[in-house]
Structure formats: structure tokens, C-alpha cells
Design a protein around this motif. Structure first.
Motif, PDB file in Angstrom:
ATOM      1  N   ALA A   1       0.749  -1.236  -0.031  1.00  0.00           N
ATOM      2  CA  ALA A   1       0.038   0.060  -0.038  1.00  0.00           C
ATOM      3  C   ALA A   1       0.853   1.384   0.033  1.00  0.00           C
ATOM      4  N   ARG A   2       1.799   1.327   0.680  1.00  0.00           N
ATOM      5  CA  ARG A   2       2.868   2.441   0.698  1.00  0.00           C
ATOM      6  C   ARG A   2       3.670   2.673  -0.677  1.00  0.00           C
ATOM      7  N   ALA A   3       3.938   1.462  -1.260  1.00  0.00           N
ATOM      8  CA  ALA A   3       4.638   1.777  -2.450  1.00  0.00           C
ATOM      9  C   ALA A   3       3.730   2.217  -3.342  1.00  0.00           C
ATOM     10  N   THR A   4       2.421   1.633  -3.446  1.00  0.00           N
ATOM     11  CA  THR A   4       1.523   2.320  -4.386  1.00  0.00           C
ATOM     12  C   THR A   4       1.156   3.789  -4.170  1.00  0.00           C
ATOM     13  N   LEU A   5       0.980   4.157  -2.920  1.00  0.00           N
ATOM     14  CA  LEU A   5       0.688   5.521  -2.678  1.00  0.00           C
ATOM     15  C   LEU A   5       1.973   6.385  -3.178  1.00  0.00           C
ATOM     16  N   ARG A   6       3.083   6.275  -2.739  1.00  0.00           N
ATOM     17  CA  ARG A   6       4.258   6.550  -2.905  1.00  0.00           C
ATOM     18  C   ARG A   6       4.396   6.820  -4.654  1.00  0.00           C
ATOM     19  N   GLU A   7       4.252   5.783  -5.439  1.00  0.00           N
ATOM     20  CA  GLU A   7       4.150   5.840  -6.913  1.00  0.00           C
ATOM     21  C   GLU A   7       3.458   6.836  -7.252  1.00  0.00           C
ATOM     22  N   LEU A   8       1.957   6.789  -6.733  1.00  0.00           N
ATOM     23  CA  LEU A   8       0.928   7.708  -7.244  1.00  0.00           C
ATOM     24  C   LEU A   8       1.494   9.254  -7.091  1.00  0.00           C
ATOM     25  N   LEU A   9       1.798   9.369  -6.055  1.00  0.00           N
ATOM     26  CA  LEU A   9       2.320  10.752  -5.576  1.00  0.00           C
ATOM     27  C   LEU A   9       3.534  11.366  -6.653  1.00  0.00           C
ATOM     28  N   ALA A  10       4.420  10.391  -6.871  1.00  0.00           N
ATOM     29  CA  ALA A  10       5.523  10.601  -7.754  1.00  0.00           C
ATOM     30  C   ALA A  10       5.110  10.760  -9.213  1.00  0.00           C
TER      31      ALA A  10
END
Length: 387
Positions: free
Chosen positions: A125-134
Motif C-alpha cells: 500500500a505504501r509503495a502504491t501511494l508513493r508511486e501515485l504521488l511521484a
């Protein structure tokens, strides 16, 4: 007291924030959703983005939107299955509302507390959210109400927002509400209630000031907002509570001014993170690294890459907290490992570009990311964690 008469104070400095918006700000009087208050909040997000900041949105409103979709056929009672069905039906119009107000692409992220308690799903979940922000996407997070049980009954999006704030390493949690601040008593029942501009600690006396839910469409209340502020504070994240219905208050936020209540963090975000990494129980296994990696990890904020790994001892799983040791067996750092022990053994000594080739998949080039690691040498040198 009107939000116009609240004490003005500077909004804490931030680069990444989680904004929680409750049902009371999105539900239309005649049913369904309205952009009446959401428009100003969307403008705040857009202004923040233009200033180089990132926002993750935690939005309620799906149940209200689902009820409007069915109109006369909507279930009238509070049956859990019925509410879950309404939430499933209302997700699409709720996301559509935010997309209509946002110049950014909008992505829906549905989570339950179980997703965030499970180490592997937490990391995903954290990796997905960070990628969306990036990718310059606005993540709109909600509880996965169609499968959640206790979370939906408790109306726990306030607490979910605090957990998401810690998940994405946010600097600030913003809670937009239909009330403008925390008051000394319920202002709807006590005309002598006064607003609190700042809360330095969530003591039992402060918690006693909380009331119930403000309306029929909202299932949270001041108590869940204080719970959220306490969770965020423990993670080193300050919380601000403000009126999302007052245009002047939201416009002031865009200028870095708060008219509401500021809840201080218990310690800085980095201190809280390091404290947890230093003191949380670690897995029984460990990762042994070479002299070059020992030097890089000793207070230099470097990630652990496969090339610096000699071997993995014992067993641990992706998401476990592991100790990183040198040739003499002494621990030099602790961190959350992106790979299990068997995977680390296969990657030891390889260049990070070979991860996908060797495993057939990749969770990233870093075996332990610097944001998920604390150097024990740094702690001994600064004493920062125990401050």
C-alpha cells in the motif's frame, strides 16, 4: 463562535500532508453529493501542488452518494450489509466528484485496517501511494467498506487518515470538519464553550471534551478526531482541525494560516520513526553486510543495496524488522526489509539492476530503504531518538 473569530496561527511547515474530508462536507441536503464545500478544498490541494507540495485525500461520502443513486429504493435502516452495498454503489460518484474538481488525475485507493496491519500489504500500500504521488496523481483513499466490518460500523475514516499519514510519511494531518475547532465543551449544548487554539498533549481532560457525531450522514465525531490526532502525534505528525464549511478558513489555509485547533506532535516525525525502529521487536534473522556497507550505513542516510550484502542469517519475511550486522556480528543498523531471507540470499552481492532478472519480480532496488532504517551509530552519536 464563528471561525472568523478564532485565533489565527501559522500552519506548521509541510511538504506532504493527508487531508481528511468528512461526509458532512460532501452530502447535499436533498441527498447525494455536492461540491459546495469540496470546491474550496480542491483549490487548496491545487494550490499546494503548485507550491511543490503533495496531498493524499481521505474522503468519506460513498454511503451518502450510494443512497442518492437508489433514491426511493435505498434501504432506510442501518443494516450493515445495506450500508456496505450503498458504499460500493457510491464509490464511483464520490471519485467522480473529486476528479471534476481536480486538475490532477485522481486515483482511488481502498484500504482496510487489516491491509495496514499486515506487513506485506502495508508495504504494498505504501509503495502504491508513493508511486501515485511521484506520478503527480491525487490519491483518494477510503475504507474498503464492502469488506470492512468494525471499521464501517465505527465510521473510522478519521483514524484511517492518521494511519495513512504515517504510512506515507506525511508532515501534517489536516481534518476538515463541520465544526471549526475543539471546544472546551460541546458548543451545541453549552453556550459558554470556548475554542482551543492549541493542544500540546491529548490528556484525559482533553479527551473528555469530545462529543458525538454532528449529523445523520456522518458516523464519526470529535472523539474519533481526537483519536486520530493522538495516533498522528505518536508518529511525530501534528494535526490541524478546521471548518471545511467556512470559505475564509479554507482560503486562509492556502496562505499558511490556521483558524482552528493545532494538535502538537509528541516528537518530530523522524524522531518518532527512529524511536520505533530502534525499539520495536526485530525478527530472529539478520542481514550481514560488508565493510563498505557498514561505512555507508553509519549515519550517512544510505539505503542497503544488494551489492553490500554478504549473507542472510536465520529466517525473516518481507516487511519484517531486521538487524543489519557487520563481519564481527555487531549490529550497525535496523530496518524494515523489502525481501524475505531466501530472496536476500539470492540477491547478496549482486548489482541492484539484477533484482528483477534473478527473482523474476522486484519490490525495488533497495533491500532496506533509508526511510525504513535507523543507524545505531547515529543514535549513539546524537542521542536523538531518546530525546
Amino acid at each position: 463562535m464563528s471561525a472568523h473569530h478564532l485565533t489565527e496561527q501559522a500552519l506548521p511547515s509541510w511538504r506532504r500532508a493527508v487531508l481528511k474530508v468528512g461526509s458532512n462536507l460532501l452530502a447535499a441536503d436533498g441527498g447525494g453529493l455536492t461540491s459546495q464545500y469540496a470546491q474550496a478544498l480542491a483549490a487548496f490541494i491545487a494550490d499546494s501542488r503548485a507550491a511543490g507540495r503533495q496531498v493524499v485525500l481521505v474522503s468519506s461520502g460513498a454511503v451518502a452518494a450510494g443512497r442518492a443513486q437508489l433514491r426511493a429504493h435505498a434501504p432506510a435502516g442501518g443494516d450493515l450489509a445495506a450500508r456496505q452495498a450503498l458504499a460500493a454503489l457510491g464509490q464511483a460518484p464520490m471519485i467522480a466528484l473529486w476528479q471534476s474538481l481536480s486538475p490532477q488525475p485522481v486515483a482511488q485507493v481502498l484500504l482496510t485496517h487489516d491491509d495496514l496491519r499486515n506487513r506485506r500489504r502495508y508495504l504494498n500500500a505504501r509503495a502504491t501511494l508513493r508511486e501515485l504521488l511521484a506520478l503527480d496523481v491525487l490519491p483518494v483513499v477510503n475504507e474498503n467498506d464492502t469488506v470492512a466490518v468494525d471499521e464501517l460500523k465505527l465510521g473510522d475514516n478519521d483514524n484511517l487518515a492518521a494511519i495513512v499519514a504515517a504510512l506515507v510519511d506525511a508532515d501534517l494531518l489536516l481534518i476538515a470538519s463541520d465544526i471549526d475547532a475543539l471546544y472546551s465543551a460541546d458548543p451545541r449544548r453549552d453556550p459558554g464553550a470556548t475554542p482551543l487554539a492549541r493542544v500540546t498533549a491529548l490528556t484525559p481532560e482533553v479527551l473528555a471534551m469530545a462529543g458525538g457525531s454532528g449529523s445523520a450522514v456522518g458516523t464519526g465525531g470529535m472523539h474519533t478526531k481526537l483519536e486520530a490526532a493522538a495516533k498522528a502525534a505518536a508518529a511525530g505528525i501534528p494535526t490541524v482541525l478546521f471548518s471545511g464549511r467556512d470559505a475564509a478558513t479554507v482560503e486562509a489555509l492556502r496562505r499558511g494560516i490556521l483558524r482552528g485547533t493545532l494538535f502538537d506532535a509528541a516528537r518530530t516525525r523522524m524522531q518518532a520513526r527512529k524511536y520505533w525502529l530502534r525499539h520495536a521487536p526485530a525478527a530472529s534473522g539478520s542481514i550481514q553486510v560488508d565493510a563498505g556497507a557498514v561505512s555507508a550505513l553509519s549515519g550517512r542516510r544510505a539505503s542497503l543495496l544488494p551489492g553490500g550484502i554478504v549473507q542472510a542469517h536465520g529466517e525473516f519475511h518481507r516487511g519484517d524488522l531486521v538487524e543489519i550486522i557487520g563481519a564481527d556480528g555487531a549490529a550497525v543498523a535496523r530496518g524494515i526489509c523489502q525481501y524475505g531471507a531466501g530472496e536476500v540470499r539470492r540477491l547478496a552481492g549482486l548489482h541492484s539492476s539484477k533484482v528483477g532478472e534473478v527473482l523474476g519480480y522486484s519490490y525495488g532496488a533497495e533491500v532496506v530503504h533509508r526511510d525504513d532504517m535507523v543507524s545505531l551509530g547515529e543514535i549513539e552519536a546524537t542521542g536523538e531518538v531518546d530525546a
